[in-house]
Design a protein around this motif. Structure first.
Motif, PDB file in Angstrom:
ATOM      1  N   GLU A 123       0.148   9.657  -0.227  1.00  0.00           N
ATOM      2  CA  GLU A 123       1.403   9.409  -0.932  1.00  0.00           C
ATOM      3  C   GLU A 123       1.339   8.113  -1.730  1.00  0.00           C
ATOM      4  OE1 GLU A 123       6.211   9.104  -0.132  1.00  0.00           O
ATOM      5  OE2 GLU A 123       4.918   9.989   1.409  1.00  0.00           O
ATOM      6  N   VAL A 124       0.761   7.073  -1.148  1.00  0.00           N
ATOM      7  CA  VAL A 124       0.624   5.791  -1.853  1.00  0.00           C
ATOM      8  C   VAL A 124      -0.248   5.970  -3.090  1.00  0.00           C
ATOM      9  CG1 VAL A 124      -0.341   3.453  -1.701  1.00  0.00           C
ATOM     10  CG2 VAL A 124       1.039   4.370   0.183  1.00  0.00           C
ATOM     11  N   ASP A 178      -1.033   8.741  -4.765  1.00  0.00           N
ATOM     12  CA  ASP A 178      -0.392   9.610  -5.760  1.00  0.00           C
ATOM     13  C   ASP A 178       0.711   8.872  -6.504  1.00  0.00           C
ATOM     14  OD1 ASP A 178      -2.084  11.672  -5.000  1.00  0.00           O
ATOM     15  OD2 ASP A 178      -0.560  12.721  -3.802  1.00  0.00           O
ATOM     16  N   ASP A 179       1.537   8.122  -5.776  1.00  0.00           N
ATOM     17  CA  ASP A 179       2.641   7.393  -6.392  1.00  0.00           C
ATOM     18  C   ASP A 179       2.123   6.343  -7.372  1.00  0.00           C
ATOM     19  OD1 ASP A 179       5.664   6.953  -6.214  1.00  0.00           O
ATOM     20  OD2 ASP A 179       4.894   4.908  -5.919  1.00  0.00           O
ATOM     21  N   ILE A 180       1.115   5.604  -6.971  1.00  0.00           N
ATOM     22  CA  ILE A 180       0.574   4.557  -7.848  1.00  0.00           C
ATOM     23  C   ILE A 180      -0.156   5.184  -9.034  1.00  0.00           C
ATOM     24  CG2 ILE A 180      -1.107   2.679  -8.009  1.00  0.00           C
ATOM     25  CD1 ILE A 180      -0.233   1.891  -5.154  1.00  0.00           C
ATOM     26  N   GLU A 220       0.452   7.963 -10.461  1.00  0.00           N
ATOM     27  CA  GLU A 220       1.482   8.475 -11.361  1.00  0.00           C
ATOM     28  C   GLU A 220       2.136   7.335 -12.143  1.00  0.00           C
ATOM     29  OE1 GLU A 220       5.766  10.364 -10.602  1.00  0.00           O
ATOM     30  OE2 GLU A 220       4.113  11.602  -9.840  1.00  0.00           O
ATOM     31  N   ALA A 221       2.363   6.206 -11.472  1.00  0.00           N
ATOM     32  CA  ALA A 221       3.026   5.072 -12.108  1.00  0.00           C
ATOM     33  C   ALA A 221       2.153   4.405 -13.160  1.00  0.00           C
ATOM     34  CB  ALA A 221       3.437   4.045 -11.060  1.00  0.00           C
ATOM     35  N   SER A 237       9.112   3.003   0.762  1.00  0.00           N
ATOM     36  CA  SER A 237       8.960   2.359  -0.537  1.00  0.00           C
ATOM     37  C   SER A 237       7.522   1.888  -0.726  1.00  0.00           C
ATOM     38  CB  SER A 237       9.915   1.167  -0.699  1.00  0.00           C
ATOM     39  OG  SER A 237       9.558   0.124   0.179  1.00  0.00           O
ATOM     40  N   ILE A 238       7.136   1.790  -1.989  1.00  0.00           N
ATOM     41  CA  ILE A 238       5.809   1.335  -2.374  1.00  0.00           C
ATOM     42  C   ILE A 238       5.983   0.321  -3.494  1.00  0.00           C
ATOM     43  CG2 ILE A 238       3.567   1.995  -3.334  1.00  0.00           C
ATOM     44  CD1 ILE A 238       4.192   4.873  -2.266  1.00  0.00           C
ATOM     45  N   GLU A 239       5.294  -0.795  -3.368  1.00  0.00           N
ATOM     46  CA  GLU A 239       5.420  -1.843  -4.388  1.00  0.00           C
ATOM     47  C   GLU A 239       4.051  -2.471  -4.621  1.00  0.00           C
ATOM     48  OE1 GLU A 239       7.822  -6.071  -4.962  1.00  0.00           O
ATOM     49  OE2 GLU A 239       8.250  -4.795  -3.238  1.00  0.00           O
TER      50      GLU A 239
END
Length: 152
Positions: free
Chosen positions: A83-84, A86-88, A90-91, A146-148
């Motif tokens: 998930e981390v 994929d999210d990054i 994509e961002a 959340s991911i930052e």
């Protein structure tokens, strides 16, 4: 002045054997431990979120939270990493990265902050994000909240 609640909590951490060489300082208990599913030795900071007028501390909830993250299953850990990544991915989409590599292979857990109802994991990604730290908050079910990505 040390807090008796924090001192008692430190004693319970020591008795539990969850952390190597735990110490209490500045309202936190910290030490080192291994997240088996990640194969990583990390610094673990436990924040009991003590208030000055607090007279009780739910030590069992904090010990359970520490145990949960340190004994996370490989399946759950892999799901968090996926998930981390994929999210990054994509961002950043078409943004240039230092080195082309799968972020899943680059993420290295370095530290964990444990609260009674959440966990914050800090990751390094030295190949793709050498100047950044990736912070991932998990809820008490170890689901990504959340991911930052932060500059160092």
């Amino acid at each position: 002045m040390a807090s008796p609640l924090l001192d008692d909590f430190l004693a319970r951490i020591i008795d539990s054997g969850l952390l190597d060489d735990p110490v209490a300082e500045n309202g936190l208990v910290y030490g080192r431990a291994t997240i088996d599913a990640a194969g990583a030795v990390v610094t673990v900071n436990v924040d009991p979120e003590l208030e000055d007028d607090e007279e009780t501390l739910d030590v069992d909830a904090l010990l359970a939270a520490i145990t949960r993250i340190l004994s996370v299953s490989e399946t759950r850990w892999r799901a968090v990493i996926d998930e981390v990544a994929d999210d990054i991915d994509e961002a950043v989409d078409d943004e240039p990265v230092i080195e082309q590599t799968d972020l899943r292979d680059d993420l290295e857990a370095t530290s964990v902050v444990v609260f009674a109802d959440a966990v914050l994991i800090a990751f390094d990604a030295p190949k793709q994000f050498p100047d950044s730290r990736i912070l991932v908050q998990l809820d008490d079910d170890l689901e990504v909240a959340s991911i930052e990505v932060r500059d160092r």
